[in-house]
Enzyme design. Structure first.
Site, PDB file in Angstrom:
ATOM      1  N   SER A  70       0.840  -1.197   0.000  1.00 41.39           N
ATOM      2  CA  SER A  70       0.000   0.000   0.000  1.00 41.39           C
ATOM      3  C   SER A  70       0.875   1.247   0.000  1.00 41.39           C
ATOM      4  O   SER A  70       2.081   1.173   0.219  1.00 41.39           O
ATOM      5  CB  SER A  70      -0.892   0.006   1.237  1.00 41.39           C
ATOM      6  OG  SER A  70      -0.120   0.352   2.362  1.00 41.39           O
ATOM      7  N   LYS A  71       0.234   2.358  -0.243  1.00 42.46           N
ATOM      8  CA  LYS A  71       0.952   3.632  -0.266  1.00 42.46           C
ATOM      9  C   LYS A  71       1.655   3.851   1.076  1.00 42.46           C
ATOM     10  O   LYS A  71       2.769   4.341   1.131  1.00 42.46           O
ATOM     11  CB  LYS A  71      -0.052   4.741  -0.543  1.00 42.46           C
ATOM     12  CG  LYS A  71       0.539   6.105  -0.582  1.00 42.46           C
ATOM     13  CD  LYS A  71      -0.534   7.118  -0.869  1.00 42.46           C
ATOM     14  CE  LYS A  71      -0.243   8.439  -0.244  1.00 42.46           C
ATOM     15  NZ  LYS A  71      -0.357   8.557   1.179  1.00 42.46           N
TER      16      LYS A  71
END
Ligand code: GLU
Length: 519
Positions: free
Chosen positions: A268-269
């Protein structure tokens, strides 16, 4: 349901909610490769029906990313095309008729439940066996919808303008199947799915309705998308069945997830922020929060390397080959060789790809990138553009990121501002000082400023002073470039010319005398 005889049409259907995750770019890449291999058409469709998550600048960001990667679509909101509009928000009125058709045929219904009523349902029917009750075949008859209300009551509510959504009536215990290009036959039981909302209270379709209607109307034949969409597939199969009799349903390929470096879950970011590498293709600033996220492009990645790194996240050609150009990918890519298992992301490997691509590309190809980064660093190369190609060839093996070219080439255009004098002073003495004074004199008179001649002169004076050239080379390098880096030192001297070489030596000698390290 065979799509083999039809023109291949694929689509990338991002929701414009933020920067483009590298998984999104990989989805584009696989769509693109498959399309080009089949002489098909690649479509970009903007899925902007969720207005609460909509971010204005995200669409422009998507175009720019695709252009940077060389993956431009044949049809898109910007390019147009025969199946437009390509922004779902501009197609709003078109979805309603499909929702109405589903209601008419008994496959969908109006639901008038308020958010409070939904909340009550979630608590009232919560049991140990069913900890999170859903709006489905087991509970829909306990809710306020057109299945539990009489026709008159329903009509009255509709006339009064009471807010409602339209939900799909998912059948109980029906086996749903489709053939995935990567996973083969995928089987679901319909009871795993709840009665998803198809049309929202604001009249906008949800993703489920819009994606099916648009894939149909845009004549999409194949759809590559992330594995996270697999749980939505049964709803889509049902909609395809109810609306279009399953005819022309696209062939799906659910791509393996890109996993965190330790293999524990989807990358994920936030992982990128935590582990210190970008997860977005390009820099992204969220206009709502001002949050800034770094991207691969601005970090100094070549598009060739970025694409190559993404291509092998979940695919290989069966050989040991790791470096693939776009042409090779177009030649060798095959859906059969896409892995089913998630691919662990490895940032070190991404850097390796960039380094290899910098080595591989001819200087001419690197030149515009290097010019950009030098300009960005405020270094003026005007008048010396022609020399840049040779300079790039001399330093490219030392660069991992394009930004490294700034340090590795700036001294060709500009005297260093800081000198690592401490490194010189460790072994500095009067004899070495004399050597450099003599070197200045010789270089000032040098008829020929070639690397060979400069090296020869240097060694001759060293021999006459009974000094080892090896011990003089490091101070000389630091005088010219500022530190212990750069290509062959006589290549540098020849490239910057007699006047610059001499003035940099003089400047350094002055500093060595005063013990100052520069500005
Ligand atoms: N709009 C979806 C997304 O944001 C598209 C999923 C699909 O390709 O069906 O990724």
């Amino acid at each position: 349901m065979s799509n083999t005889s039809k023109k291949v049409r694929t689509r990338f259907a991002p929701s414009p909610t933020g920067g483009l995750h590298l998984g999104g770019v990989r989805t584009v890449l696989f769509n693109y490769l498959f399309t080009r291999q089949n002489n098909g058409e690649f479509i970009l469709r903007i899925e902007d029906t969720d207005r609460t998550r909509f971010v204005e600048s995200a669409e422009a960001y998507i175009y720019e990313t695709l252009a940077w990667c060389g993956l431009s679509p044949d049809e898109s909101p910007a390019a147009g095309g025969p199946y437009g509009p390509y922004r779902q928000s501009e197609r709003k009125d078109l979805y309603r008729q499909y929702a109405d058709r589903l209601i008419r045929d008994g496959y969908a219904y109006y639901a008038f439940d308020t958010p409070e009523e939904l909340e009550t349902m979630r608590t009232a029917y919560k049991t140990e066996q069913n900890p999170s009750p859903r709006y489905d075949s087991t509970l829909r008859d306990k809710m306020r919808n057109s299945l539990t209300l009489s026709q008159e009551e329903t009509n009255k509510l509709l006339e009064q303008g009471i807010p409602y959504v339209i939900r799909i009536k998912v059948p109980e215990n029906e086996t749903l199947r489709f053939t995935d290009m990567i996973r083969g036959e995928v089987i679901f039981n319909s009871s795993e799915t709840d009665d998803k909302v198809l049309l929202k209270a604001d009249g906008m379709p949800t993703y489920h309705l819009a994606v099916v209607v648009d894939d149909y109307l845009m004549k999409i034949t194949h759809s590559f998308r992330g594995e996270e969409w697999l749980p939505s597939a049964p709803v889509h199969v049902l909609l395809w069945k109810y609306l279009f009799g399953l005819e022309n349903m696209p062939t799906w390929a659910h791509l393996p997830l890109i996993m965190k470096p330790d293999g524990n879950g989807k990358l994920s970011k936030r992982d990128g922020d935590r582990l210190g590498f970008p997860v977005f293709a390009m820099n992204w600033t969220d206009p709502r929060t001002g949050d800034f996220t770094k991207g691969y492009r601005e970090l100094g990645f070549l598009p060739e390397a970025f694409i190559n790194m993404l291509a092998v996240l979940g695919w290989n050609d069966g050989s040991e080959q790791e470096l693939f150009s776009m042409d090779e990918l177009l030649d060798k890519f095959s859906v059969e060789r896409i892995h089913k298992k998630g691919a662990k992301f490895n940032y070190e490997k991404a850097l390796w790809f960039n380094k290899e691509w910098i080595k591989t590309l001819p200087a001419e190809k690197l030149k515009p990138h290097v010019e950009y980064w030098l300009k960005n660093a405020g270094i003026d190369i005007s008048g010396k553009e022609a020399a840049l190609t040779t300079i790039i060839d001399q330093v490219k093996d030392r660069c991992t990121l394009l930004t490294d070219f700034v340090e590795q080439t700036a001294f060709f255009f500009k005297a260093p501002e800081q000198l690592d004098l401490n490194a010189i002073l460790k072994k500095w003495d009067a004899q070495k000082n004399t050597f450099f004074v003599e070197l200045i004199r010789a270089y000032e008179l040098a008829p020929d400023f070639t690397p060979e001649h400069l090296e020869h002169t240097f060694k001759e004076i060293a021999a006459a002073s009974q000094l080892k050239p090896g011990e003089l080379m490091l101070p000389f390098r630091i005088m010219l470039v500022g530190g212990k880096f750069g290509p062959h030192v006589f290549d540098i001297a020849a490239a910057i010319g007699a006047q610059q070489t001499v003035s940099r030596i003089k400047y350094a000698l002055g500093l060595l005398e005063t013990g100052n390290s520069g500005q």
